[in-house]
Design an enzyme around this catalytic site. Structure first.
Site, short mmCIF file in Angstrom:
data_model
loop_
_atom_site.label_atom_id
_atom_site.label_comp_id
_atom_site.label_asym_id
_atom_site.label_seq_id
_atom_site.Cartn_x
_atom_site.Cartn_y
_atom_site.Cartn_z
N LYS A 43 1.21 -1.13 0.09
CA LYS A 43 -0.24 -0.50 0.00
C LYS A 43 0.89 1.12 0.12
O LYS A 43 1.47 1.07 0.31
CB LYS A 43 -0.98 -0.23 1.14
CG LYS A 43 -0.36 -0.28 2.40
CD LYS A 43 -0.94 -0.58 3.41
CE LYS A 43 -0.19 -0.56 4.72
NZ LYS A 43 -0.73 -1.49 5.92
N ARG A 137 -10.23 -0.54 14.67
CA ARG A 137 -9.49 0.87 13.45
C ARG A 137 -10.53 -0.57 12.10
O ARG A 137 -11.83 0.19 11.60
CB ARG A 137 -8.70 -0.16 12.97
CG ARG A 137 -8.27 1.55 11.95
CD ARG A 137 -6.88 0.99 11.69
NE ARG A 137 -6.14 0.39 11.21
CZ ARG A 137 -4.88 0.28 10.31
NH1 ARG A 137 -3.87 1.15 10.85
NH2 ARG A 137 -4.50 -1.04 10.37
N TYR A 253 14.66 31.27 3.17
CA TYR A 253 13.31 31.57 3.87
C TYR A 253 13.88 32.29 5.86
O TYR A 253 14.80 31.42 6.29
CB TYR A 253 12.75 31.20 3.70
CG TYR A 253 12.49 30.85 2.46
CD1 TYR A 253 11.67 31.97 2.30
CD2 TYR A 253 11.93 29.14 1.54
CE1 TYR A 253 10.99 31.69 0.60
CE2 TYR A 253 11.31 29.82 0.74
CZ TYR A 253 10.97 30.70 0.54
OH TYR A 253 10.31 30.90 -1.32
N MET A 301 10.30 23.88 -0.33
CA MET A 301 10.13 23.24 -0.52
C MET A 301 11.11 22.44 -1.68
O MET A 301 10.48 21.18 -1.61
CB MET A 301 8.89 23.82 -1.75
CG MET A 301 8.03 23.19 -2.52
SD MET A 301 6.41 23.57 -3.68
CE MET A 301 5.66 24.82 -2.11
C1 LIG Z 1 -0.49 -1.99 6.84
C2 LIG Z 1 -0.93 -2.82 7.34
C3 LIG Z 1 0.22 -3.97 7.10
C4 LIG Z 1 1.99 -4.32 7.20
O1 LIG Z 1 2.68 -3.43 9.08
P1 LIG Z 1 3.39 -3.21 8.71
O2 LIG Z 1 3.28 -3.25 10.09
O3 LIG Z 1 4.37 -2.47 8.05
O4 LIG Z 1 4.82 -4.38 8.80
C5 LIG Z 1 0.31 -5.46 8.21
N1 LIG Z 1 -1.71 -5.48 7.61
C6 LIG Z 1 -2.52 -4.33 8.00
C7 LIG Z 1 -3.96 -5.09 7.77
C8 LIG Z 1 -1.90 -3.82 7.33
O5 LIG Z 1 -2.78 -1.89 7.54
#
Ligand SMILES: *Cc1c(COP(=O)(O)O)cnc(C)c1O
Length: 351
Positions: A43, A137, A253, A301
């Site tokens: 992700k 969550r 700046y 930036m």
């Molecule tokens: C992001 C995520 C992971 C990976 O977690 P890390 O701490 O980066 O290894 C695994 N499972 C879920 C549901 C996540 O959201």
């Protein structure tokens, strides 16, 4: 397409992903997962390092399951692996999400009774299920495990997520037990709990599949992984200009740095828009062949100014290295190692 669109543009910034280290990290985490298989959380554009670069490496190392958060992240992954190997953690909120799942073959992680109903109404089929065991969550409550909407699902991976895997706490064991309880009543193919830090907690947490993210990319969220994980990301930026300052002249700046002696300085092509945040300015440095180039004034930036006293030979066009050691930098800035990676800006990636 015009020539300009087809030609690779010049870059004054580069992110170097050590593909061997990435593959080695996945293999190490897979081995540490024991009988379970390691998947990969990719992700947020593979934690900032680039899905285009990372997914093929992970696939070739042997990784089969890939986890993203958004449906918008699916296309980048299925360019390299079949859709059924991609799980979407946010699940389905609309019919459009379900339709997109069917078009791409990517599989939703169902997180609620509502999502279960929506997925079934759209035709059902293979899905994953998140059970909440204390993270609060995403995921169905334990009390919802017996709901007919859940019984109707065709669940491949039954999963939960550890809230405190990087700590030594009884909560970890409790979460594992709650997931096992849910698994006893919910039909499923496979069980998954551990993220990177969870893998270090041992065999009792691996179940059938682990889901490392951070550690793949060089983060060490648990001391137990220190010897197994290699750094992956390296950042370099080009020097744009050099100049000499006289005593009393300021830099950048608010003239946050004022010279008290004659000093040679250089302007480097990286700024906070690239993820080199202002919090990395104070007391920090860039490097050239082991020579420390202290940062002067505020990070802009697109640029940052450094002291070239230690490297007076450097000229516009030369490359300097920008430390991206995520443990050190995280300690210095108060950012988490996760943030150190995911703030990496698009101008750094060449894919
Ligand atoms: C992001 C995520 C992971 C990976 O977690 P890390 O701490 O980066 O290894 C695994 N499972 C879920 C549901 C996540 O959201």
């Amino acid at each position: 397409m015009s020539d300009a669109a087809m030609t690779q543009p010049p870059f004054s910034l580069r992110l170097i992903v050590d593909k061997d280290a990435l593959a080695a990290n996945w293999r190490a985490l897979d081995a540490l997962s024991g009988a379970a298989n390691a998947g990969a959380a990719v992700k947020a554009n593979a934690y900032g390092l680039g899905v285009q670069t990372c997914v093929p490496v992970l696939r070739d190392a042997g990784c089969v399951m890939f986890f993203v958060a958004h449906w918008s992240e699916v296309a980048g992954v299925i360019a390299h692996v079949p859709g059924h190997q991609v799980a979407v953690l946010h699940g389905v909120l609309t019919e459009a999400d379900c339709a997109y799942a069917r078009t791409t073959g990517a599989v939703p992680v169902v997180n609620s009774l509502e999502q279960a109903g929506l997925w079934q109404a759209s035709g059902g089929g293979r899905c994953h299920l998140m059970v909440d065991t204390g993270m609060n969550r995403l995921g169905i409550a334990q009390s919802e495990a017996g709901d007919p909407a859940i019984a109707a699902l065709q669940i491949d991976i039954l999963m939960s997520h550890l809230a405190r895997a990087d700590e030594t706490t009884a909560m970890n064991r409790m979460q594992a037990e709650l997931l096992q309880e849910a698994a006893d009543s919910i039909p499923h193919q496979r069980i998954s709990l551990a993220n990177s830090a969870g893998i270090a907690l041992g065999a009792g947490f691996a179940f059938d599949m682990t889901r490392p993210g951070l550690a793949l990319y060089g983060g060490v969220p648990h001391a137990g992984l220190t010897d197994s994980i290699r750094p992956v990301a390296q950042v370099e930026a080009q020097l744009l200009q050099t100049r000499n300052l006289a005593p009393g002249e300021g830099v950048g700046y608010n003239s946050a740095f004022i010279a008290n002696t004659h000093i040679r300085i250089g302007t480097v092509s990286i700024g906070y828009a690239d993820g080199f945040l202002r919090s990395r300015g104070p007391d920090n440095a860039l490097w050239s062949d082991g020579r420390r180039l202290a940062i002067l004034g505020k990070v802009s930036m697109d640029m940052v100014v450094v002291d070239l006293s230690a490297a007076p030979d450097l000229r516009a066009g030369d490359w300097v290295s920008v430390p991206w050691n995520i443990a050190d930098a995280a300690q210095q800035t108060g950012l988490s190692p996760y943030e150190m990676l995911t703030v990496i800006g698009a101008r750094l990636r060449q894919d």
